[in-house]
Enzyme design. Sequence first.
Site: not given
Ligand SMILES: Cc1cc2nc3c(=O)[nH]c(=O)nc-3n(C[C@H](O)[C@H](O)[C@H](O)COP(=O)(O)O)c2cc1C
Lengths: 322, 258
Positions: A53, A107, A135, A138, A173, A199
């Site tokens: 996270k 991250n 990151n 976001c 990222k 992405i």
């Molecule tokens: C609930 C949730 C929390 C996320 N938190 C972070 C985060 O803290 N830092 C980050 O770089 N990406 C975060 N992401 C993005 C994911 O790492 C990923 O890039 C994005 O969800 C696309 O991939 P997916 O479609 O497989 O989920 C989060 C995604 C979700 C759904």
Amino acid sequence: MTTLSIGSGIKTSFTLRGVEFKNRVFVASGTFGYGDEIHDLVDVNRLGGIFTKSLSWKPRSGNPPQRIVETASGMLNSIGLANIGVQTFIEQKLIYLRTFNTHIIVNIAASSLKEFCDVLSLLEGQDGIVGYEVNVSCPNVKEGGMNFGTDCKMTAEITSHLRKLTNKPLIIKLTPNVTHISEIARSAESAGADAVSVINTLVGMAVDIKTRKPKLSTVTGGLSGPAIKPVALAKVYEVAKAVKIPIFGIGGIASTEDAIEFLLVGAAAVQIGTMNFIDPAISVKIADGFENYARENKISDIGTLVGALDADVKFSVIQSWL
Amino acid sequence: MNSMVQQLCPVQSCKKIATDTFLLRFNSPDIVASAQPGQFVNILTAEIGKGPLLRRPFSISRVEDNIIELIFHVVGIGTNLLSQNQPGDWIDVIGPLGQPFHRDADYGTALLVAGGIGVAPLPFLTNDLLKYGKRIETFVGYRNAGQVFTKHLQNVRIATDDGSDGFHGNVVQLLELFLNQNNFQKAKIFACGPTVMLKALTELAKRKSICCELSLEGQMACGIGICQGCAVERTEDTAKYALVCKDGPAFLSTEVNL
Ligand SMILES: Cc1cc2nc3c(=O)[nH]c(=O)nc-3n(C[C@H](O)[C@H](O)[C@H](O)COP(=O)(O)O)c2cc1C
Ligand SMILES: Cc1cc2nc3c(=O)[nH]c(=O)nc-3n(C[C@H](O)[C@H](O)[C@H](O)COP(=O)(O)OP(=O)(O)OC[C@H]3O[C@@H](n4cnc5c(N)ncnc54)[C@H](O)[C@@H]3O)c2cc1C
Ligand code: FES
């Protein structure tokens, strides 16, 4: 570390800035906690690595509820980088994570260049972290976040500062919420990034027509899950055409087939995100799936699939942006 | 305490028991072994790609031998799919999840209060409280008589919005009447239901100085404490938010701001 999976003779591993990862399947930031909450349900030691996270300097409580909305084949989130802060991570989580037989990539999220540098510097002194993912993408915070990652100069500045602070793999990222993601990727590459993750979530929203209110407290959120896979594939393809550094492909991966599509368009490895919530063991299933695919197709190194897309670029529209 | 598992579980039966209300029974010795009242399970309502994306959370309503029972309302696509299960079908379940009700506190009478499908966790709780030797009084509110379901509950009083069964009014009003007529030295309220009801109950409990524990709902993505999606505001500022799936779903009414 097992390079060749036992008995199969198939090479699953790959190397980034001298770090060898046992396979090309990772779990994405924010979808696996810090790795310690979910290990009852998945054998984390089978993964190429865990992206934690996002961690900031101070703990962040995140956005008010409602933070989640289910959408067609996807979900919106507006968590707002809720996290325990880097200090608590080091004190309470890292000791346990070191017992895992997989690599931990931390991250980092921040609202200023200084905060990025402070967090990374503090982590540099710790054992058990093989690299960093930054990151700059976001979509759910007002300060920092995506504002950095939509700007080539800011992306380059953050990357070059962090580059000076570490010799470990530095992965930037990227956000898809830009006109040409390839330009941002180039900035990261020329500023010294070892890889890019492509992405993060897409800005989206949902409305309750009874109350006429947005369903998320922050009005908009980040879309993830299978719904975004086609977008993510096109972004990985575009980035792969523009840079030489490896790409972690992310976005809606729900099966081995999905993951192989990402390799073919140019991802060196994949990260599984939202689908961890639905099937916590999915990443290990995909790692197994890679080997089965290789065996069935008589491939001795999964790496040979990377960028092996058979496309006639004559008609490719993306080609004209590059 | 929490040894959660992900399992494919065989469905024993799935029956309609009241208007839009189903009772689903499935086999899972592992979940039964560690389940406690107030905990929930998170269910995949169709194979990946063939139904809604996210799992659906449901309170464990009762356990019997190796069987878990759920009671649920059909409100949308996921619960509709779940209601179509037949004996011999298999469902993918993660559980048991969350913190159970705190049953062991110092009180003599347990006041169980539910609104609508909030009745779901009460049979399991009732069975357990009987083991602790507590006196139980149960208050359940429904829209109308067609929804009423009170099996495996003790000393039940019913309220309906339309007056078609029991007290004409809501369940918090019914409880207040009861409290005005009876004097309880040491009671504890256990409640589950819609947020409006839980808010009214929190007020009542405060006025009457009765300890009150609420089982909350929240939109969840993971159900296991990793996504940070199911936040609820805390009253004390130790941390601003608690997670319904991990810190709850049971909270003291004084702990959370609804
Ligand atoms: C609930 C949730 C929390 C996320 N938190 C972070 C985060 O803290 N830092 C980050 O770089 N990406 C975060 N992401 C993005 C994911 O790492 C990923 O890039 C994005 O969800 C696309 O991939 P997916 O479609 O497989 O989920 C989060 C995604 C979700 C759904
Ligand atoms: C801890 C917990 C225990 C629960 N126990 C029960 C129970 O025992 N019996 C029962 O009938 N219902 C229970 N619910 C509510 C149940 O989870 C929802 O009714 C169900 O998810 C609706 O799914 P759907 O696809 O039919 O509805 P849709 O409206 O199509 O669902 C859309 C999205 O909203 C979510 N959602 C909708 N309603 C709720 C709700 N009330 N709470 C949380 N998320 C919701 C769904 O999970 C889904 O992600 C519980 C909820 C929680 C959080
Ligand atoms: S539902 Fe993911 S943290 Fe509670």
